[in-house]
Write a protein that holds these residues in place. Structure first.
Motif, mmCIF file in Angstrom:
data_model
loop_
_atom_site.group_PDB
_atom_site.id
_atom_site.type_symbol
_atom_site.label_atom_id
_atom_site.label_comp_id
_atom_site.label_asym_id
_atom_site.label_seq_id
_atom_site.Cartn_x
_atom_site.Cartn_y
_atom_site.Cartn_z
ATOM 1 N N GLU A 355 23.560 74.079 65.368
ATOM 2 C CA GLU A 355 24.903 73.759 65.879
ATOM 3 C C GLU A 355 24.800 72.818 67.084
ATOM 4 O OE1 GLU A 355 28.722 73.290 66.261
ATOM 5 O OE2 GLU A 355 27.787 74.248 64.537
ATOM 6 N N ASN A 356 23.830 73.088 67.926
ATOM 7 C CA ASN A 356 23.595 72.279 69.110
ATOM 8 C C ASN A 356 23.281 70.820 68.714
ATOM 9 O OD1 ASN A 356 23.346 71.786 71.751
ATOM 10 N ND2 ASN A 356 21.285 72.654 71.982
ATOM 11 N N LEU A 376 27.454 75.266 57.079
ATOM 12 C CA LEU A 376 26.976 76.343 57.945
ATOM 13 C C LEU A 376 28.090 76.847 58.868
ATOM 14 C CD1 LEU A 376 24.467 77.980 58.617
ATOM 15 C CD2 LEU A 376 23.912 76.317 60.381
ATOM 16 N N ARG A 377 28.921 75.919 59.355
ATOM 17 C CA ARG A 377 30.015 76.333 60.248
ATOM 18 C C ARG A 377 30.976 77.258 59.521
ATOM 19 N NH1 ARG A 377 31.226 70.569 63.269
ATOM 20 N NH2 ARG A 377 29.419 70.651 64.645
ATOM 21 N N ILE A 378 31.325 76.866 58.313
ATOM 22 C CA ILE A 378 32.273 77.679 57.536
ATOM 23 C C ILE A 378 31.664 79.061 57.254
ATOM 24 C CG2 ILE A 378 33.639 77.765 55.401
ATOM 25 C CD1 ILE A 378 34.481 75.219 56.385
ATOM 26 N N TYR A 379 30.381 79.037 56.910
ATOM 27 C CA TYR A 379 29.673 80.282 56.562
ATOM 28 C C TYR A 379 29.606 81.212 57.776
ATOM 29 C CZ TYR A 379 26.237 82.880 53.723
ATOM 30 O OH TYR A 379 25.592 83.826 52.961
ATOM 31 N N THR A 380 29.306 80.619 58.951
ATOM 32 C CA THR A 380 29.224 81.440 60.175
ATOM 33 C C THR A 380 30.606 82.000 60.525
ATOM 34 O OG1 THR A 380 27.898 79.525 60.843
ATOM 35 C CG2 THR A 380 27.881 81.398 62.310
ATOM 36 N N PRO A 401 26.678 82.923 47.371
ATOM 37 C CA PRO A 401 27.675 82.755 46.298
ATOM 38 C C PRO A 401 29.116 82.988 46.751
ATOM 39 C CG PRO A 401 25.771 83.935 45.472
ATOM 40 C CD PRO A 401 25.545 83.755 46.940
ATOM 41 N N ILE A 402 29.318 83.838 47.775
ATOM 42 C CA ILE A 402 30.685 84.067 48.246
ATOM 43 C C ILE A 402 31.235 82.774 48.863
ATOM 44 C CG2 ILE A 402 32.097 85.423 49.868
ATOM 45 C CD1 ILE A 402 30.005 87.682 49.541
ATOM 46 N N LEU A 403 30.360 82.062 49.583
ATOM 47 C CA LEU A 403 30.765 80.771 50.166
ATOM 48 C C LEU A 403 31.102 79.784 49.050
ATOM 49 C CD1 LEU A 403 30.882 78.758 52.653
ATOM 50 C CD2 LEU A 403 28.514 78.234 52.147
ATOM 51 N N PHE A 404 30.249 79.745 48.015
ATOM 52 C CA PHE A 404 30.452 78.786 46.925
ATOM 53 C C PHE A 404 31.734 79.063 46.147
ATOM 54 C CE2 PHE A 404 25.551 78.472 46.747
ATOM 55 C CZ PHE A 404 25.561 77.665 47.884
ATOM 56 N N GLN A 405 32.145 80.350 46.111
ATOM 57 C CA GLN A 405 33.416 80.659 45.434
ATOM 58 C C GLN A 405 34.577 80.039 46.191
ATOM 59 O OE1 GLN A 405 33.275 84.889 45.242
ATOM 60 N NE2 GLN A 405 33.050 84.944 43.014
ATOM 61 N N MET A 406 34.474 80.072 47.528
ATOM 62 C CA MET A 406 35.557 79.531 48.346
ATOM 63 C C MET A 406 35.524 78.007 48.363
ATOM 64 S SD MET A 406 35.502 82.089 51.577
ATOM 65 C CE MET A 406 36.775 81.150 52.378
ATOM 66 N N ALA A 407 34.318 77.437 48.458
ATOM 67 C CA ALA A 407 34.196 75.973 48.533
ATOM 68 C C ALA A 407 33.046 75.536 47.624
ATOM 69 C CB ALA A 407 33.921 75.557 49.974
ATOM 70 N N PRO A 408 33.352 75.305 46.335
ATOM 71 C CA PRO A 408 32.296 75.011 45.354
ATOM 72 C C PRO A 408 31.463 73.764 45.710
ATOM 73 C CG PRO A 408 34.410 75.382 44.268
ATOM 74 C CD PRO A 408 34.694 75.320 45.720
ATOM 75 N N SER A 409 32.074 72.814 46.439
ATOM 76 C CA SER A 409 31.348 71.559 46.699
ATOM 77 C C SER A 409 30.117 71.788 47.592
ATOM 78 C CB SER A 409 32.271 70.540 47.344
ATOM 79 O OG SER A 409 32.711 71.026 48.584
ATOM 80 N N PHE A 410 30.128 72.893 48.352
ATOM 81 C CA PHE A 410 28.992 73.140 49.242
ATOM 82 C C PHE A 410 27.710 73.432 48.479
ATOM 83 C CE2 PHE A 410 31.966 74.420 52.896
ATOM 84 C CZ PHE A 410 31.882 73.154 53.431
ATOM 85 N N GLU A 411 27.848 73.764 47.202
ATOM 86 C CA GLU A 411 26.655 74.074 46.409
ATOM 87 C C GLU A 411 25.720 72.860 46.345
ATOM 88 O OE1 GLU A 411 25.954 76.518 42.267
ATOM 89 O OE2 GLU A 411 27.975 76.330 43.074
#
Length: 627
Positions: A355-356, A376-380, A401-411
């Motif tokens: 993040e820094n 990473l920001r969204i995930y955190t 996978p929970i992140l990818f369900q919300m925002a598939p493009s991050f895969e």
């Protein structure tokens, strides 16, 4: 896989677009392969121009060797000179491709250049052959050839050596494309020299034998003399004798070889005109104006390549670049920030480190921090809202996978195996990147910031390979030009046995380089790797013109400086002019090319030849008379 997809997209998209038949929507498109592909496609567009060039050069050589006599006509000589230049291109390209030197787009310029220069050498050979045969009418053919080589070979050797040196010095650069070009062209010049000295010398002897035998230039029939001429038809006389009159016809070869009308023009009219004291004053003023505007131009020089220039004018990427500039010029390239190694994302300290780093990158003046994209920001955020737990490495990877369900493009941004993340990426958006200087600063700042980061980071964008040019282009150009000019000085000192003459040659080189660099700016040519090659060539060529004239001046036996200048001009003025015209004819077709690269090449070559010839025929003869 992605490459195959892009290729099929480029193949099928235009048809799909047409099928949709939009009337009110305009679509322009571009892929990460486009730039490279369009750039490589440029070579094919110049191939048709080769044939035109050969035609032009042959025509010019033939016309300038025409004589009004059916025996003295040197048409075959001229054709063979052009053929020998063509052979040089074939030999050198064959050898280089055999050795595996990459054939890049810039190399397609080489044949145009070699033709011009090869023909140049031929004119000098023919000029000294004619001069020798005027001096020694009775001597044998061996003496004649020896005399010709003694006269011409020095000039031709000096110019070939300087050109070849200029090219081989050019291979020291940091740019592979420039290196290839210089290797191809340098070897072609070596072959050109060999062929002129061997093949062309033999052709001259054969031609001389034909003249001695009084044979017709085209049919090689013996040309009839005397009584039987009156009985033959007019047509026969025209073909085999060269004139239709019924009168007696003297044997031509018994008369000494007449001077070429252009040489007479240089001796009788041009030489005295230039050495007139008022004209000299005018020439000095003219030179002052030339130098002044050149130096002003040099201060205004722009560096950097405009990427839309890499494609040809009718390419689909041009409208894309135009639209992008028109509507989205506020935004620069979208930069990818890649974490290149596998690190422990589950560890809080590591995440804070990432993040820094991101915040440091966003702190650069060219970056807009509201437009960054970070999985990473969204995930955190998800974790801090208590939806998931990412406390250790295993949990961190398993909950992705929970992140990818919300925002598939991050895969697409994470490259992971079963139990760890091998690499991942974020995006930052640059703004207000308008000039080459901005691009250079942006690249430097991004790389510096990434280097200071505690985590292994890399910044990347497909256009960076072009931005990298700007970092080294100026120092590279200066280094090449200085080294090449130094080498020329050494060569001219070794081969021209007169130190004064060498000084003049060096002066001409410096003067022509300054002129080309200055006027390049007025003609909208930027300093990039393409114009850099041409500046190095320019050194080789500027030697050619001035070396011939100043050598003739220094070796002349006349008493006064003015007479010497006139003699030098009458001897070499015409070959220098022929050489200049033939080289310009060689590259003039490129002005019609659809691609910026070839047009630039034409512009710079044109300036080099123009200023070089001007120095050789106007400035140098006048300045030599003062000293």
């Amino acid at each position: 896989e992605s490459r195959r997809w892009l290729e099929s997209f480029l193949r099928d998209f235009p048809a799909e677009l047409e099928a949709l038949g939009f009337s009110s929507i305009q679509v322009t498109y571009f892929t990460s392969l486009s730039r490279q592909q369009e750039f490589e496609g440029n070579t094919k567009s110049v191939i048709p121009l080769f044939s035109i060039t050969y035609f032009l050069t042959i025509t010019f050589s033939v016309v300038s060797c025409l004589r009004l006599s059916c025996i003295r006509n040197n048409v075959w000589l001229a054709c063979c000179g052009v053929v020998s230049a063509g052979l040089a291109v074939l030999s050198s390209f064959g050898l280089m491709l055999f050795c595996g030197v990459p054939f890049v787009v810039t190399v397609a310029n080489a044949p145009f250049l070699i033709l011009g220069v090869g023909v140049d050498d031929m004119f000098i050979m023919i000029a000294s052959w004619e001069q020798s045969s005027r001096k020694k009418e009775k001597s044998g053919i061996k003496c004649l050839l020896a005399e010709t080589y003694a006269e011409a070979a020095l000039s031709v050797t000096i110019t070939t050596l300087t050109d070849v040196l200029a090219f081989f010095i050019g291979t020291w650069t940091a740019f592979p494309s420039v290196r290839s070009f210089c290797l191809y062209t340098g070897t072609a010049f070596v072959f050109c020299y060999i062929y002129t000295m061997t093949f062309f010398g033999a052709i001259m002897v054969l031609n001389h034998k034909r003249e001695q035998g009084n044979r017709h230039w085209l049919t090689c029939m013996p040309v009839g003399v005397g009584k039987d001429q009156a009985e033959r038809s007019c047509l026969y006389n025209a073909c085999c004798i060269g004139n239709c009159s019924r009168g007696l016809y003297q044997l031509e070869t018994k008369q000494p070889e007449s001077k070429h009308p252009m040489s007479v023009f240089f001796k009788k009219y041009y030489g005295p005109f230039v050495t007139n004291k008022w004209i000299k004053l005018f020439v000095v003023l003219l030179y002052g104006a030339y130098l002044g505007s050149s130096i002003y131009g040099c201060t205004q020089i722009r560096e950097g390549i405009n990427l839309r220039n890499l494609a040809s004018d009718d390419s689909y990427v041009i409208p894309y670049y135009d639209d992008s500039k028109k509507y989205f010029s506020a935004y620069g390239p979208r930069i990818m920030v890649v974490i290149t190694e596998s690190i422990d994302y589950g560890n809080e300290t590591v995440r804070l480190g990432i993040e820094n780093c991101m915040q440091n990158l966003e702190g650069i003046s060219y970056v807009d921090k509201n437009l960054s994209e970070s999985w990473l920001r969204i995930y955190t955020k998800l974790a801090s809202s208590g939806l998931i737990n990412i406390g250790n490495k295993t949990l961190f990877v398993n909950n992705l996978p929970i992140l990818f369900q919300m925002a598939p493009s991050f895969e697409w941004d994470i490259n992971k195996t079963q139990d760890e993340i091998e690499a991942s990426r974020f995006f930052i958006q640059t703004v207000n990147v308008t000039s080459a200087v901005d691009e250079k600063n942006l690249l430097n700042e991004l790389r510096e910031t990434a280097k200071q980061c505690s985590i292994p980071l890399m910044v990347y964008h497909p256009a960076f390979i072009y931005y990298d040019q700007y970092l080294v282009i100026v120092q590279n150009t200066i280094q090449n030009v200085v080294v090449a000019a130094g080498a020329m000085l050494v060569v001219s000192l070794l081969l021209i046995p007169n130190p004064l003459c060498c000084l003049w040659v060096t002066f001409a080189i410096a003067s022509v380089i300054v002129g080309v660099a200055g006027f390049m700016t007025f003609w909208n040519v930027n300093l990039d790797s393409i114009s850099m090659i041409n500046l190095v060539i320019c050194i080789g060529f500027s030697v050619d013109f001035s070396a011939h004239i100043s050598y003739a001046f220094v070796t002349s036996g006349e008493s006064s400086a003015n007479k010497r200048a006139i003699e030098a001009l009458s001897l070499l003025g015409y070959p220098v002019l022929q050489g200049a015209v033939s080289t310009i004819l060689g590259v003039v077709v490129l002005a019609a090319a659809k691609t910026y690269i070839f047009r630039t090449f034409f512009k710079i070559m044109f300036l080099v030849i123009l200023f070089g010839a001007f120095h050789g025929l106007v400035f140098i003869p006048v300045f030599l008379t003062f000293f």
